[in-house]
Enzyme design. Structure first.
Site, PDB file in Angstrom:
ATOM      1  N   SER A 177     -30.508  -7.330  -3.585  1.00  0.00           N
ATOM      2  CA  SER A 177     -30.460  -8.424  -2.610  1.00  0.00           C
ATOM      3  C   SER A 177     -29.247  -8.308  -1.710  1.00  0.00           C
ATOM      4  O   SER A 177     -29.284  -8.711  -0.542  1.00  0.00           O
ATOM      5  CB  SER A 177     -30.375  -9.775  -3.326  1.00  0.00           C
ATOM      6  OG  SER A 177     -31.609 -10.230  -3.748  1.00  0.00           O
ATOM      7  N   HIS A 184     -28.100 -18.071  -2.385  1.00  0.00           N
ATOM      8  CA  HIS A 184     -28.550 -16.690  -2.194  1.00  0.00           C
ATOM      9  C   HIS A 184     -28.705 -16.334  -0.720  1.00  0.00           C
ATOM     10  O   HIS A 184     -28.161 -15.341  -0.234  1.00  0.00           O
ATOM     11  CB  HIS A 184     -29.859 -16.486  -2.952  1.00  0.00           C
ATOM     12  CG  HIS A 184     -30.289 -15.068  -3.082  1.00  0.00           C
ATOM     13  ND1 HIS A 184     -31.072 -14.439  -2.140  1.00  0.00           N
ATOM     14  CD2 HIS A 184     -30.078 -14.163  -4.054  1.00  0.00           C
ATOM     15  CE1 HIS A 184     -31.317 -13.206  -2.534  1.00  0.00           C
ATOM     16  NE2 HIS A 184     -30.723 -12.999  -3.689  1.00  0.00           N
ATOM     17  N   ASP A 238     -35.525 -16.450   2.831  1.00  0.00           N
ATOM     18  CA  ASP A 238     -34.782 -16.575   1.582  1.00  0.00           C
ATOM     19  C   ASP A 238     -34.760 -18.038   1.129  1.00  0.00           C
ATOM     20  O   ASP A 238     -35.669 -18.803   1.432  1.00  0.00           O
ATOM     21  CB  ASP A 238     -33.359 -16.027   1.787  1.00  0.00           C
ATOM     22  CG  ASP A 238     -32.769 -15.407   0.536  1.00  0.00           C
ATOM     23  OD1 ASP A 238     -32.574 -16.139  -0.459  1.00  0.00           O
ATOM     24  OD2 ASP A 238     -32.506 -14.191   0.543  1.00  0.00           O
TER      25      ASP A 238
END
Length: 509
Positions: A432, A225, A182
């Site tokens: 996600s 994220h 990520d």
């Protein structure tokens, strides 16, 4: 999940070369490359094009030395060579590099990993996180019961998959690690540092693993994220903040996002899967799609090369014992259909609308063989309005949040709460966010069945899931309840939920 999304189907057929790769393997040498030219002089070639990154995929029956010499002769500089899977990462300013190298004996496919020149850019923030306020935190803490984390009352998602009940039986084993491929993971966060594995973490941006202290962390002022994803998987039960699905397992950060863009290019993602394969990681979480093409078409030589390289990387990881889990995407696409409008590719220069058949043009890594594809649900159990889906494509589903499905929690926020940067907590929604729930359950399954292979883990994931069947209604993007006419299948397998919503309690029984 911003651009960060992913999807997968099982209709992908491996080209002959990749079938050979899987059965025969490549050279049992280290990933380090030899000198780019092997000491040979190079012919004059054009260098007036943009400097691009390329992947060159070799066949298993030719010497890589021949290919290296051809790369140098075509004006390429080798960045690294993953000899075990026959993938070479190259930089070149020769506009005809890919065309030239494709005609070399021993090269199966080759293509540019991007359409924009290699460059350094300033970092930016995605701006898609809503931070938990002090008032919301206080309300949650006041509502917390015995044994709960202070913010656990706001974690409707954990209750939806019975992770709270599973924790009373098995939090997961510290010998199991989930690699978060990520934007980087902030291992200094109080809810993450106890479960973070530094030895299994790296920065793969550019295609070469960097294990310098902290290299796996997000860029300064960068995206949160990956940190949010990591918290959903394994935030510790430590009396602070939130809890993860499997708070007893380890997480590793494998950073693959370009600085300032959050773009995930092939050379970095290949490095990420190879790193996971070779460093004892049991599960990878992939909440993204590989840029710049949303779908990679086999009839385009550049896109086919990216597809080939990443197929080799994920299959190599799988052979090494890694289960790869990926997000289905946030565009509400029916990935079982034969016609999808892709308006966003290539996303690193000027995109142009194109119509693709997802049976021939693949979103990667989610549509690669062996990868678990995850769709998203909200607190009411409906498919999230944004979530892509598809009968025979979605494997399982998990809570990803939905702003139209509002829980009766102290915060009344339908999105997923998890760890973010600077020691804070924030809300996000997307496939996600669904994917780390599945990765966490997979880690619990691996903890319970330590000898299970990736294929067996995938079957266990499907077996423990709870399938509600196709709903009669679903929310659209405007928050209206409409007929769920796009859901195909039944209560065993359907396009919205695959085999069902994962259940942590079932996983540890």
């Amino acid at each position: 999940m911003a651009h960060l999304g992913s999807r997968r189907t099982r209709v992908l057929t491996l080209p002959v070369g990749l079938a050979l790769t899987a059965s025969l393997g490549f050279l049992p040498t280290s990933a380090a490359s030899a000198a780019p030219s092997d000491g040979l002089p190079t012919a004059a070639v054009s260098t007036d094009g943009p400097k691009l990154s390329y992947v060159v995929n070799t066949t298993p029956v030719h010497s890589t030395g021949v290919v290296r010499r051809a790369i140098a002769a075509a004006g390429g500089t080798i960045v690294t060579s993953h000899d075990r899977i026959g993938v070479i990462v190259v930089h070149s300013s020769n506009p005809d590099f890919a065309k030239t190298i494709r005609n070399t004996p021993g090269v199966e496919s080759a293509g540019a990993t991007r359409t924009a020149p290699l460059r350094s850019v300033a970092t930016t923030e995605e701006g898609s996180t809503e931070l938990l306020t002090a008032e919301e935190a206080a309300k949650a803490a006041a509502a917390a019961g015995p044994g709960q984390e202070p913010l656990e009352p706001n974690q409707w998602d954990m209750r939806a998959i019975q992770a709270d009940e599973a924790s009373k039986i098995n939090d997961g084993s510290a010998s199991v690690t989930v690699g978060v491929i990520d934007t980087g993971v902030d291992d200094t966060h109080e809810d993450l540092k106890a479960n973070f594995s530094r030895e299994q973490s790296a920065n793969c941006v550019g295609g070469v693993a960097d294990t310098t202290e902290g290299a796996w962390r997000p860029y300064t002022d960068g995206s949160d994220h990956g940190t949010h994803v990591a918290g959903t998987i394994a935030a510790a039960r430590n009396g602070i903040g939130v809890t993860g699905v499997a708070p007893g397992v380890k997480v590793a950060g494998i950073k693959v996002s370009e600085p300032g863009t959050s773009l995930f290019y092939t050379e970095a993602v290949v490095c990420g899967f190879v790193w996971a394969a070779e460093h004892g990681i049991e599960v990878t979480n992939n909440s993204y799609y590989v840029d710049p093409w949303y779908f990679n078409c086999q009839d385009d030589p550049d896109q086919k090369a990216l597809l080939d390289a990443l197929t080799r990387a994920t299959k190599y990881a799988e052979r090494k014992g890694v289960l790869n889990v990926a997000a289905a995407g946030n565009e509400n696409y029916d990935l079982a259909s034969h016609e999808i409008l892709d308006p966003s590719s290539p996303n690193d220069t000027t995109p142009g609308p194109r119509t693709v058949d997802p049976h021939k043009c693949f979103d990667i890594p989610t549509q690669l063989p062996g990868v678990v594809t995850v769709s998203a649900t909200g607190v009411k159990g409906f498919k999230s309005y944004y979530s892509s889906f598809g009968l025979g494509v979605a494997d399982v589903s998990a809570p990803g949040g939905d702003r139209w499905q509002i829980p009766a929690t102290p915060d009344a926020n339908g999105r997923v709460l998890s760890t973010v940067l600077n020691g804070q907590y924030g809300y996000k929604q997307g496939t996600s966010m669904a994917t780390p729930h599945v990765a966490g359950v997979a880690a619990l399954l691996k903890s319970t069945h330590p000898k299970a292979t990736p294929a067996q883990l995938q079957e266990l994931l499907k077996a423990q899931a709870v399938n509600p069947g196709c709903p009669s209604k679903v929310y659209n993007s405007a928050g209206q309840l409409v007929d769920a006419t796009t859901c195909k299948g039944d209560s065993k397998v359907n396009g919205y939920y695959g085999h069902g919503v994962v259940n942590a309690l079932n996983a540890v029984k």
